[in-house]
Design a protein around this motif. Sequence first.
Motif, PDB file in Angstrom:
ATOM      1  N   PRO A  26       0.817  -1.226   0.000  1.00  0.00           N
ATOM      2  CA  PRO A  26       0.000   0.000   0.000  1.00  0.00           C
ATOM      3  C   PRO A  26       0.847   1.271   0.000  1.00  0.00           C
ATOM      4  O   PRO A  26       0.489   2.267  -0.654  1.00  0.00           O
ATOM      5  CB  PRO A  26      -0.824  -0.127   1.292  1.00  0.00           C
ATOM      6  CG  PRO A  26      -0.851  -1.590   1.585  1.00  0.00           C
ATOM      7  CD  PRO A  26       0.485  -2.101   1.139  1.00  0.00           C
ATOM      8  N   LEU A  27       1.979   1.258   0.724  1.00  0.00           N
ATOM      9  CA  LEU A  27       2.864   2.421   0.745  1.00  0.00           C
ATOM     10  C   LEU A  27       3.491   2.644  -0.623  1.00  0.00           C
ATOM     11  O   LEU A  27       3.605   3.788  -1.098  1.00  0.00           O
ATOM     12  CB  LEU A  27       3.960   2.220   1.796  1.00  0.00           C
ATOM     13  CG  LEU A  27       3.494   1.928   3.222  1.00  0.00           C
ATOM     14  CD1 LEU A  27       4.683   1.586   4.111  1.00  0.00           C
ATOM     15  CD2 LEU A  27       2.725   3.110   3.785  1.00  0.00           C
ATOM     16  N   LEU A  28       3.886   1.548  -1.268  1.00  0.00           N
ATOM     17  CA  LEU A  28       4.483   1.645  -2.594  1.00  0.00           C
ATOM     18  C   LEU A  28       3.481   2.167  -3.616  1.00  0.00           C
ATOM     19  O   LEU A  28       3.807   3.045  -4.427  1.00  0.00           O
ATOM     20  CB  LEU A  28       5.004   0.263  -3.010  1.00  0.00           C
ATOM     21  CG  LEU A  28       5.557   0.136  -4.422  1.00  0.00           C
ATOM     22  CD1 LEU A  28       6.687   1.118  -4.661  1.00  0.00           C
ATOM     23  CD2 LEU A  28       5.998  -1.298  -4.679  1.00  0.00           C
ATOM     24  N   LEU A  29       2.268   1.655  -3.584  1.00  0.00           N
ATOM     25  CA  LEU A  29       1.247   2.111  -4.533  1.00  0.00           C
ATOM     26  C   LEU A  29       0.925   3.590  -4.324  1.00  0.00           C
ATOM     27  O   LEU A  29       0.717   4.331  -5.288  1.00  0.00           O
ATOM     28  CB  LEU A  29      -0.010   1.257  -4.390  1.00  0.00           C
ATOM     29  CG  LEU A  29       0.118  -0.186  -4.895  1.00  0.00           C
ATOM     30  CD1 LEU A  29      -1.095  -1.011  -4.474  1.00  0.00           C
ATOM     31  CD2 LEU A  29       0.284  -0.218  -6.409  1.00  0.00           C
ATOM     32  N   ALA A  30       0.883   4.015  -3.071  1.00  0.00           N
ATOM     33  CA  ALA A  30       0.624   5.427  -2.789  1.00  0.00           C
ATOM     34  C   ALA A  30       1.743   6.315  -3.335  1.00  0.00           C
ATOM     35  O   ALA A  30       1.493   7.394  -3.884  1.00  0.00           O
ATOM     36  CB  ALA A  30       0.450   5.646  -1.290  1.00  0.00           C
ATOM     37  N   GLU A  31       2.999   5.863  -3.202  1.00  0.00           N
ATOM     38  CA  GLU A  31       4.126   6.644  -3.710  1.00  0.00           C
ATOM     39  C   GLU A  31       4.132   6.678  -5.233  1.00  0.00           C
ATOM     40  O   GLU A  31       4.424   7.721  -5.844  1.00  0.00           O
ATOM     41  CB  GLU A  31       5.439   6.071  -3.185  1.00  0.00           C
ATOM     42  CG  GLU A  31       6.686   6.767  -3.698  1.00  0.00           C
ATOM     43  CD  GLU A  31       6.756   8.246  -3.357  1.00  0.00           C
ATOM     44  OE1 GLU A  31       7.543   8.963  -4.024  1.00  0.00           O
ATOM     45  OE2 GLU A  31       6.034   8.703  -2.433  1.00  0.00           O
ATOM     46  N   LEU A  32       3.807   5.554  -5.876  1.00  0.00           N
ATOM     47  CA  LEU A  32       3.708   5.556  -7.339  1.00  0.00           C
ATOM     48  C   LEU A  32       2.619   6.518  -7.794  1.00  0.00           C
ATOM     49  O   LEU A  32       2.799   7.275  -8.769  1.00  0.00           O
ATOM     50  CB  LEU A  32       3.401   4.141  -7.843  1.00  0.00           C
ATOM     51  CG  LEU A  32       4.508   3.102  -7.674  1.00  0.00           C
ATOM     52  CD1 LEU A  32       4.002   1.729  -8.105  1.00  0.00           C
ATOM     53  CD2 LEU A  32       5.764   3.476  -8.462  1.00  0.00           C
ATOM     54  N   ASP A  33       1.501   6.517  -7.095  1.00  0.00           N
ATOM     55  CA  ASP A  33       0.410   7.437  -7.421  1.00  0.00           C
ATOM     56  C   ASP A  33       0.861   8.882  -7.268  1.00  0.00           C
ATOM     57  O   ASP A  33       0.558   9.726  -8.117  1.00  0.00           O
ATOM     58  CB  ASP A  33      -0.781   7.136  -6.511  1.00  0.00           C
ATOM     59  CG  ASP A  33      -2.031   7.875  -6.940  1.00  0.00           C
ATOM     60  OD1 ASP A  33      -2.188   8.146  -8.139  1.00  0.00           O
ATOM     61  OD2 ASP A  33      -2.854   8.195  -6.063  1.00  0.00           O
ATOM     62  N   ARG A  34       1.601   9.171  -6.211  1.00  0.00           N
ATOM     63  CA  ARG A  34       2.086  10.537  -5.996  1.00  0.00           C
ATOM     64  C   ARG A  34       2.992  10.979  -7.136  1.00  0.00           C
ATOM     65  O   ARG A  34       2.998  12.156  -7.515  1.00  0.00           O
ATOM     66  CB  ARG A  34       2.851  10.604  -4.665  1.00  0.00           C
ATOM     67  CG  ARG A  34       3.233  12.013  -4.234  1.00  0.00           C
ATOM     68  CD  ARG A  34       4.122  12.003  -3.006  1.00  0.00           C
ATOM     69  NE  ARG A  34       5.447  11.478  -3.304  1.00  0.00           N
ATOM     70  CZ  ARG A  34       6.415  12.188  -3.901  1.00  0.00           C
ATOM     71  NH1 ARG A  34       6.204  13.435  -4.264  1.00  0.00           N
ATOM     72  NH2 ARG A  34       7.597  11.631  -4.117  1.00  0.00           N
ATOM     73  N   ARG A  35       3.731  10.038  -7.720  1.00  0.00           N
ATOM     74  CA  ARG A  35       4.624  10.348  -8.835  1.00  0.00           C
ATOM     75  C   ARG A  35       3.916  10.329 -10.189  1.00  0.00           C
ATOM     76  O   ARG A  35       4.547  10.544 -11.229  1.00  0.00           O
ATOM     77  CB  ARG A  35       5.784   9.360  -8.869  1.00  0.00           C
ATOM     78  CG  ARG A  35       6.671   9.397  -7.637  1.00  0.00           C
ATOM     79  CD  ARG A  35       7.870   8.489  -7.812  1.00  0.00           C
ATOM     80  NE  ARG A  35       8.659   8.387  -6.590  1.00  0.00           N
ATOM     81  CZ  ARG A  35       9.859   7.794  -6.521  1.00  0.00           C
ATOM     82  NH1 ARG A  35      10.400   7.278  -7.620  1.00  0.00           N
ATOM     83  NH2 ARG A  35      10.513   7.729  -5.380  1.00  0.00           N
ATOM     84  N   GLY A  36       2.642  10.017 -10.174  1.00  0.00           N
ATOM     85  CA  GLY A  36       1.887   9.974 -11.424  1.00  0.00           C
ATOM     86  C   GLY A  36       2.088   8.705 -12.220  1.00  0.00           C
ATOM     87  O   GLY A  36       1.827   8.687 -13.431  1.00  0.00           O
ATOM     88  N   LEU A  37       2.527   7.617 -11.573  1.00  0.00           N
ATOM     89  CA  LEU A  37       2.771   6.351 -12.247  1.00  0.00           C
ATOM     90  C   LEU A  37       1.652   5.360 -11.924  1.00  0.00           C
ATOM     91  O   LEU A  37       1.353   5.124 -10.755  1.00  0.00           O
ATOM     92  CB  LEU A  37       4.110   5.757 -11.812  1.00  0.00           C
ATOM     93  CG  LEU A  37       5.359   6.566 -12.190  1.00  0.00           C
ATOM     94  CD1 LEU A  37       6.594   5.968 -11.527  1.00  0.00           C
ATOM     95  CD2 LEU A  37       5.530   6.610 -13.698  1.00  0.00           C
ATOM     96  N   SER A  38       1.063   4.783 -12.949  1.00  0.00           N
ATOM     97  CA  SER A  38      -0.003   3.805 -12.773  1.00  0.00           C
ATOM     98  C   SER A  38       0.573   2.401 -12.794  1.00  0.00           C
ATOM     99  O   SER A  38       1.416   2.073 -13.640  1.00  0.00           O
ATOM    100  CB  SER A  38      -1.035   3.937 -13.899  1.00  0.00           C
ATOM    101  OG  SER A  38      -1.652   5.204 -13.870  1.00  0.00           O
ATOM    102  N   ALA A  39       0.113   1.554 -11.887  1.00  0.00           N
ATOM    103  CA  ALA A  39       0.527   0.146 -11.857  1.00  0.00           C
ATOM    104  C   ALA A  39      -0.440  -0.655 -12.722  1.00  0.00           C
ATOM    105  O   ALA A  39      -1.636  -0.742 -12.424  1.00  0.00           O
ATOM    106  CB  ALA A  39       0.534  -0.376 -10.430  1.00  0.00           C
ATOM    107  N   VAL A  40       0.079  -1.233 -13.810  1.00  0.00           N
ATOM    108  CA  VAL A  40      -0.738  -1.963 -14.779  1.00  0.00           C
ATOM    109  C   VAL A  40      -0.136  -3.351 -14.993  1.00  0.00           C
ATOM    110  O   VAL A  40       0.981  -3.635 -14.567  1.00  0.00           O
ATOM    111  CB  VAL A  40      -0.814  -1.207 -16.120  1.00  0.00           C
ATOM    112  CG1 VAL A  40      -1.442   0.177 -15.932  1.00  0.00           C
ATOM    113  CG2 VAL A  40       0.580  -1.066 -16.758  1.00  0.00           C
ATOM    114  N   THR A  41      -0.863  -4.225 -15.675  1.00  0.00           N
ATOM    115  CA  THR A  41      -0.309  -5.528 -16.020  1.00  0.00           C
ATOM    116  C   THR A  41       0.822  -5.339 -17.035  1.00  0.00           C
ATOM    117  O   THR A  41       0.913  -4.322 -17.720  1.00  0.00           O
ATOM    118  CB  THR A  41      -1.375  -6.446 -16.629  1.00  0.00           C
ATOM    119  OG1 THR A  41      -1.806  -5.894 -17.871  1.00  0.00           O
ATOM    120  CG2 THR A  41      -2.570  -6.598 -15.685  1.00  0.00           C
ATOM    121  N   THR A  42       1.654  -6.343 -17.146  1.00  0.00           N
ATOM    122  CA  THR A  42       2.729  -6.271 -18.136  1.00  0.00           C
ATOM    123  C   THR A  42       2.179  -6.194 -19.541  1.00  0.00           C
ATOM    124  O   THR A  42       2.728  -5.489 -20.408  1.00  0.00           O
ATOM    125  CB  THR A  42       3.660  -7.495 -18.003  1.00  0.00           C
ATOM    126  OG1 THR A  42       4.105  -7.597 -16.645  1.00  0.00           O
ATOM    127  CG2 THR A  42       4.863  -7.374 -18.904  1.00  0.00           C
TER     128      THR A  42
END
Length: 266
Positions: free
Chosen positions: A245-261
């Motif tokens: 959850p901390l990692l996803l929040a930081e990616l969101d703050r950087r404007g990066l979306s976590a998607v499938t490969t």
Amino acid sequence: MKPTDRRGALRAGAAAALAGALATACGTEPRPAPVAGHHPASAPASAAGHHPAPAPVAAPAPRRFPGQPDEITHGPRDRPRVALTFHGQGDPALAGRLLAQAEKAGARVTVLAVGGWLDEHPDMARRVLDGGHDLGNHTQHHIDVNAMTEDAALAEIEACAARLRRLTGSVGTWFRPSRTPHAGPAVLRAARRAGYPHVLSYDVDSLDYTSPGAAAVVRNVTGTVRAGSVVSLHFGYPDTAVALPLLLAELDRRGLSAVTTTELLS
């Protein structure tokens, strides 16, 4: 990062998983097979609110991405997307927790499952797919595939592929070699023979398998992640579940979306 349509799709996927009596986010064991001739009682079709259970999500097959190398370590650097990839083995309850955390954040991930793990926890295959994630092959026994002959490596890959096909109708979207970040020439050839046009590696290693603590897992990823990165993570480590959850929040703050490969490369 959390558009309404993505949340809706994920909710629909979770509903399909529940309606199909498959593994839930807490990683329950598969139900016993029904007794021959026995049919569970069900509400009449005319009952208020009764709807047939939705069909399970279809499992995509591997595909070739023109312009990509035989071994893929990252995706395009000009789009704000990253792929979080999980080596699939370990406690299914912890795996279910990680999937649920990703879905709550509107993220999709890629799971490279070990065939022996699927033998022990077959419901996890559908749990991954019904959550909207990629599911792939991480060999049958998770041994050093680069140390094998080409034919032995092929047998390891095809054994896991057979489990995936039996459980989902497909050999899975990706193959990742076991016990190594990179495939040797023999493994690349074996993967192609097994039906995988590309081998999936990564350019960011969380080192979560060393159990360094959740804060270190987050630092290991965020210190080097950038647009197009493929991140290596694992299901079987509690630090990862605390860190995600901390990692996803930081990616969101950087404007990066976590998607499938698959989405990363499409």
